[in-house]
Design an enzyme around this catalytic site. Structure first.
Site, PDB file in Angstrom:
ATOM      1  CE  LYS A  22      -2.713   0.922   3.830  1.00  0.00           C
ATOM      2  NZ  LYS A  22      -2.741   2.338   4.226  1.00  0.00           N
ATOM      3  CB  SER A  23       3.804   2.289   2.038  1.00  0.00           C
ATOM      4  OG  SER A  23       3.228   2.240   3.305  1.00  0.00           O
ATOM      5  NE  ARG A  27       6.287   6.554   0.815  1.00  0.00           N
ATOM      6  CZ  ARG A  27       5.410   6.344   1.801  1.00  0.00           C
ATOM      7  NH1 ARG A  27       4.303   5.626   1.596  1.00  0.00           N
ATOM      8  NH2 ARG A  27       5.630   6.850   3.009  1.00  0.00           N
ATOM      9  N   GLY A  93      -4.821   8.218   5.589  1.00  0.00           N
ATOM     10  CA  GLY A  93      -3.895   9.168   6.212  1.00  0.00           C
ATOM     11  C   GLY A  93      -2.679   9.379   5.332  1.00  0.00           C
ATOM     12  NE  ARG A 121      -5.232   8.342  10.960  1.00  0.00           N
ATOM     13  CZ  ARG A 121      -4.665   7.466  10.135  1.00  0.00           C
ATOM     14  NH1 ARG A 121      -5.355   6.970   9.131  1.00  0.00           N
ATOM     15  NH2 ARG A 121      -3.413   7.098  10.313  1.00  0.00           N
ATOM     16  CG  ASP A 312       0.631   0.089   9.552  1.00  0.00           C
ATOM     17  OD1 ASP A 312       0.296   0.931  10.407  1.00  0.00           O
ATOM     18  OD2 ASP A 312       0.952   0.395   8.392  1.00  0.00           O
ATOM     19  CE  LYS A 339      -0.208   4.399  13.035  1.00  0.00           C
ATOM     20  NZ  LYS A 339       0.563   5.024  11.963  1.00  0.00           N
ATOM     21  NE  ARG A 343      -5.068   0.109  13.297  1.00  0.00           N
ATOM     22  CZ  ARG A 343      -4.422   0.294  12.148  1.00  0.00           C
ATOM     23  NH1 ARG A 343      -3.103   0.367  12.145  1.00  0.00           N
ATOM     24  NH2 ARG A 343      -5.078   0.388  11.009  1.00  0.00           N
ATOM     25  NE  ARG A 386      -2.495  -1.625   8.513  1.00  0.00           N
ATOM     26  CZ  ARG A 386      -2.178  -1.996   7.278  1.00  0.00           C
ATOM     27  NH1 ARG A 386      -2.252  -3.257   6.914  1.00  0.00           N
ATOM     28  NH2 ARG A 386      -1.764  -1.111   6.395  1.00  0.00           N
TER      29      ARG A 386
END
Ligand code: S3P
Length: 425
Positions: A22-23, A27, A93, A121, A312, A339, A343, A386
């Protein structure tokens, strides 16, 4: 959507391929959009969050087309255009914080909105350093919606109290367009996908210990192949370690050392885990991971520089720790409260319902392990992907069926999750 999960009758076996990180997917779209030229992005994430980023860049004038479900072309002249409607980051986020760094240096204004969770957030963490760079940002008491009045930026030398890749990336992206150099220092090294991809795309960027310096640069367009997401693999790593009789291979797992905290901790706990065929792809380490059921797990302490390397994965690590002899203590993880849900609080309240011995602390949790998971309860996912997937993994070994409310939120990062569980069953 209420999802029920029953105890598995036999171990998980076979082979699965983990979908895109995902990250890195976020990008890839962002950086290709601010570079001049055309490129192909292969193995793009099907998660809703990454599609929020993709839609935003389409709105900002980038030409993005899908060749097939996971392959896309990105064509840009390197310049973004003002969007007349707000940019909807949804639940993401990463989208919000990273694009804020890009938008702050444009010659137009933008508005970023998001869903209920995103609007709670904290955004001060990016507003403060961006303001020091000369940015002009309006927020609702430090929260989205954010109105970013684009303009000229100047480089800064900034030391952050947080080890946050989102904040770091935001400032580095602003630094790409700022006058002079920008140096960002963090207490521990957080995931460095931004630095690696910017280097791959030939930006002028240097790293030294936990500091990164970037100089104004034009990016070179290049094709990007996205590795599998270790944060998604984490659910299967834990499942394999705790479901009796499991032995399987997870293929194409991103093994960037700033992300492999889950593997280190699993090994520290005596988990049987082997890395096979380590390779390199578009600037990132990748390999296949073999997981075997481990009946001899031991609790451990997880703290300090471990935390950004597995932030995560902590919800599913809590499930793992419930099956380890002795105590597992997680410290210095207070940012878990910021998050997609709080969490710490939500994890503790829900895991307690199914008989896991877990106690909340201000910056983490303590688990007394090696107890059967009783199950027989309905758990709330709090709209947090998650948490939903971590509860599902607990359900695979619970004595009685568990139900998970809001399971559809798994689509945020990992729509293929349940199908892959079936593939191994
Ligand atoms: C991310 C960084 C982490 C992580 C998030 C993705 C990123 O957040 O929790 O899921 O892609 O940069 P923080 O930087 O806020 O810790």
């Amino acid at each position: 959507m209420l999802k029920t999960v029953q105890k598995l009758k036999k171990g998980l076996r076979g082979e699965i391929t983990i979908p895109a990180d995902k990250s890195v997917s976020h990008r890839a779209v962002m950086f290709s959009s601010i570079a001049k030229g055309e490129c192909v992005i292969k193995n793009f994430s099907s998660g809703v969050d990454c599609h929020s980023t993709l839609n935003i860049f389409k709105q900002l004038g980038t030409n993005i087309e899908f060749i097939d479900e996971k392959t896309l072309t990105v064509k840009s002249d390197g310049n973004l255009r003002k969007s007349l409607s707000p940019l909807d980051a949804g639940n993401s986020g990463t989208t919000t914080r990273l694009i804020s760094g890009i938008l702050a240096g444009q010659n137009f204004d933008s508005v970023i909105i998001g869903d209920e969770s995103l609007s709670k957030r904290p955004m001060k963490r990016i507003i403060e350093p961006l303001t020091l760079m000369g940015a002009n940002i309006e927020s609702v008491d430090g929260h989205a919606p954010l109105t970013i009045h684009g303009g000229k930026l100047r480089g800064i030398n900034y030391s952050s109290k947080l080890a946050s890749a989102q904040v770091k990336s935001c400032i580095l992206l602003a630094g790409l367009k700022a006058e002079g150099s920008t140096t960002y220092t963090e207490p521990y090294v957080s995931r460095n996908h931004t630095e690696l991809m910017l280097k791959y795309l030939e930006a002028d960027i240097k790293t030294e210990d936990s500091s990164v310096t970037i100089y104004p640069s034009e990016l070179t367009t290049k094709d990007i192949s996205i590795v599998g997401d270790i944060s998604s693999a984490a659910f299967f790593i834990v499942a394999g370690l705790i479901v009796q009789g499991s032995d399987f291979i997870i293929k194409n797992v991103g093994l960037n050392p700033t992300r492999t905290g889950i593997i280190d901790v699993a090994e520290r706990m005596n988990g049987r885990i082997n890395i096979l065929d380590k390779r390199f792809e578009s600037g990132e380490d990748v390999g296949d991971v073999r997981i075997q059921y481990s009946d001899n797990l031991k609790g451990c302490v997880i703290e300090g520089d471990d935390i950004p390397r597995l932030i995560d994965e902590l919800p599913v690590i809590a499930v793992l720790a419930s099956q380890a002899e002795g105590q597992t203590i997680v410290k210095n993880a207070e940012d878990l409260r910021n998050k997609e849900s709080d969490r710490i609080k939500c994890l503790v309240s829900e895991l307690t319902k199914i008989g896991i011995d877990i106690a909340e602390t201000y910056d983490g949790f303590i688990i007394n392990g090696k107890k059967n998971i009783k199950g027989g309860a309905e758990l709330e996912s709090y709209h947090d992907h998650r948490l939903a997937m971590s509860f599902y993994i607990a359900g695979l070994i619970a004595e009685k069926e568990i139900a998970i409310n809001g399971f559809e939120w798994t689509k945020i990062s990992f729509p293929e999750f349940e199908e892959l569980v079936y593939n191994l069953s």
